[in-house]
Design an enzyme around this catalytic site. Structure first.
Site, PDB file in Angstrom:
ATOM      1  N   ASP A  84      44.235  36.623  50.051  1.00  0.00           N
ATOM      2  CA  ASP A  84      43.333  37.595  50.688  1.00  0.00           C
ATOM      3  C   ASP A  84      44.172  38.709  51.316  1.00  0.00           C
ATOM      4  O   ASP A  84      45.312  38.468  51.715  1.00  0.00           O
ATOM      5  CB  ASP A  84      42.471  36.936  51.769  1.00  0.00           C
ATOM      6  CG  ASP A  84      41.123  37.617  51.914  1.00  0.00           C
ATOM      7  OD1 ASP A  84      40.096  36.986  51.583  1.00  0.00           O
ATOM      8  OD2 ASP A  84      41.082  38.802  52.341  1.00  0.00           O
ATOM      9  N   TYR A 126      30.036  48.880  43.488  1.00  0.00           N
ATOM     10  CA  TYR A 126      29.979  47.414  43.391  1.00  0.00           C
ATOM     11  C   TYR A 126      29.297  46.988  42.089  1.00  0.00           C
ATOM     12  O   TYR A 126      29.861  46.217  41.307  1.00  0.00           O
ATOM     13  CB  TYR A 126      29.227  46.878  44.601  1.00  0.00           C
ATOM     14  CG  TYR A 126      29.190  45.368  44.722  1.00  0.00           C
ATOM     15  CD1 TYR A 126      30.363  44.624  44.744  1.00  0.00           C
ATOM     16  CD2 TYR A 126      27.983  44.692  44.844  1.00  0.00           C
ATOM     17  CE1 TYR A 126      30.328  43.233  44.863  1.00  0.00           C
ATOM     18  CE2 TYR A 126      27.940  43.311  44.978  1.00  0.00           C
ATOM     19  CZ  TYR A 126      29.110  42.584  44.982  1.00  0.00           C
ATOM     20  OH  TYR A 126      29.074  41.214  45.115  1.00  0.00           O
TER      21      TYR A 126
END
Ligand code: UDP
Length: 324
Positions: free
Chosen positions: A44, A160
């Site tokens: 991450d 997105y």
């Protein structure tokens, strides 16, 4: 031919890579696999994920973590076997779409490409976590996987929607061109503990407004609908798809559909709040209806969501309280 899923009882000796491990869905998934005995490696960059989710996973001896931007470079996995790779690294809240659109597009294109190349090198199995957003503002309801969608390619959500459509296309291309062992899921609205309280999505907004006694901000007239899945039910669906033998996409979620106004009223009731509903402008391209058709998923396994809305809201509210 798709067969009924046979789930493993233990994953001891297996190594799982979870891209986006600090996010609320991926960290819940990572913990699920840690409890099944797998070694889990999380990645991450904390652009939207929470350090507290990684701290929680770090309590497990079989968890390892690398802070990195997967669209720039992956850690060196030389000499390490990887069995399962989960592509779950994309920010997914509408406020992220306006604040970090280019990062979203890069993680779903360049980031997914790097994960697919790694999958090929390691002869692993890959799962792309796509989204119900690939259906856009759908013209058919509930949405079935065969529906190809109604997406505005230049709208505020397109960073997105289109990059996830691209990620699906790339996953299928690796499967077709190289025979890669791939899976695709389309995640519908999901909520639960470990969400960011300020991530702007409807459930954290309404719960935090209700707990504070503030006005509940319904966008538009509140007749638009969503179907909300509690996070552990989603993890169960993802697990079933990963252990299926089907390469085409599966809808994953909970088919219980609420109008946003109903959702506000229910949260006020469940939390015993004195908040009032106020109506604000509806964001551009806000989908009017969303509900998964789960027939495909339920044809390969016994998946059924088990945490109802009232219980899920109580548990999520408890989590937000614990952060204060
Ligand atoms: N919404 C709302 N009030 C809020 C946040 C969201 O009425 O404070 C609405 C939003 O316009 C949408 C629905 O709730 O119709 C779900 O929004 P969310 O951002 O959770 O996710 P989406 O499904 O739109 O990606």
């Amino acid at each position: 031919m798709s067969q009924r899923v046979v789930l493993p009882t233990s994953l001891e000796g297996k190594t799982i890579l979870v891209a986006g491990a600090a996010g609320f869905v991926p960290s819940t998934l990572a913990e699920f696999y840690l409890n099944l005995g797998a070694k889990v490696i999380g990645l991450d960059n904390f652009i939207t994920g929470s350090k507290s989710n990684i701290e929680l996973l770090s309590k497990y001896d079989n968890f390892d973590f690398h802070e990195c931007n997967i669209y720039e470079s992956l850690p060196d996995f030389k000499g390490l076997d990887l069995d399962y790779i989960f592509s779950l690294a994309s920010p997914a809240s509408p406020i992220d779409f306006s604040e970090i659109p280019l990062e979203i597009m890069r993680v779903n294109s360049e980031g997914t490409l790097k994960l697919l190349e790694l999958t090929k090198e390691k002869k692993a199995r890959f799962l792309e976590a796509s989204t119900s957003e690939v259906y856009g503002d759908p013209e058919i309801h509930p949405q079935v996987e065969e529906y190809v969608g109604c997406v505005n390619p230049i709208g505020p959500r397109s960073c997105y929607d289109e990059s996830k459509r691209f990620a699906e296309a790339m996953t299928m291309s690796f499967h077709r061109r190289y025979g890669l062992d791939t899976r695709i899921i389309r995640i519908f609205n999901t909520y639960g503990p470990r969400m960011r309280p300020n991530d702007g999505r409807v459930i954290p907004n309404f719960i935090n407004q209700a707990m504070a006694g503030d006005d509940i901000t319904v966008y538009g007239d509140g007749t638009q609908t969503r179907s909300f899945c509690y996070v552990t039910d989603l993890v169960n669906a993802i697990h079933n798809v990963m252990f299926s033998n089907v390469h085409t996409p599966f809808n994953c979620g909970n088919p219980d559909e609420y109008s946003i106004e109903e959702c506000a009223k229910e949260i006020i009731k469940v939390l015993g709040s004195t908040s009032k509903i106020v109506y604000k402008a509806l964001p551009e391209d806000d989908p009017k209806k969303r509900r998964p058709n789960l027939n495909k998923l339920q044809s390969i396994c016994d998946y059924k969501p088990i945490v109802g809305f009232e219980e899920g809201i109580k548990r999520t509210a408890e989590y937000f309280k614990s952060l204060k």
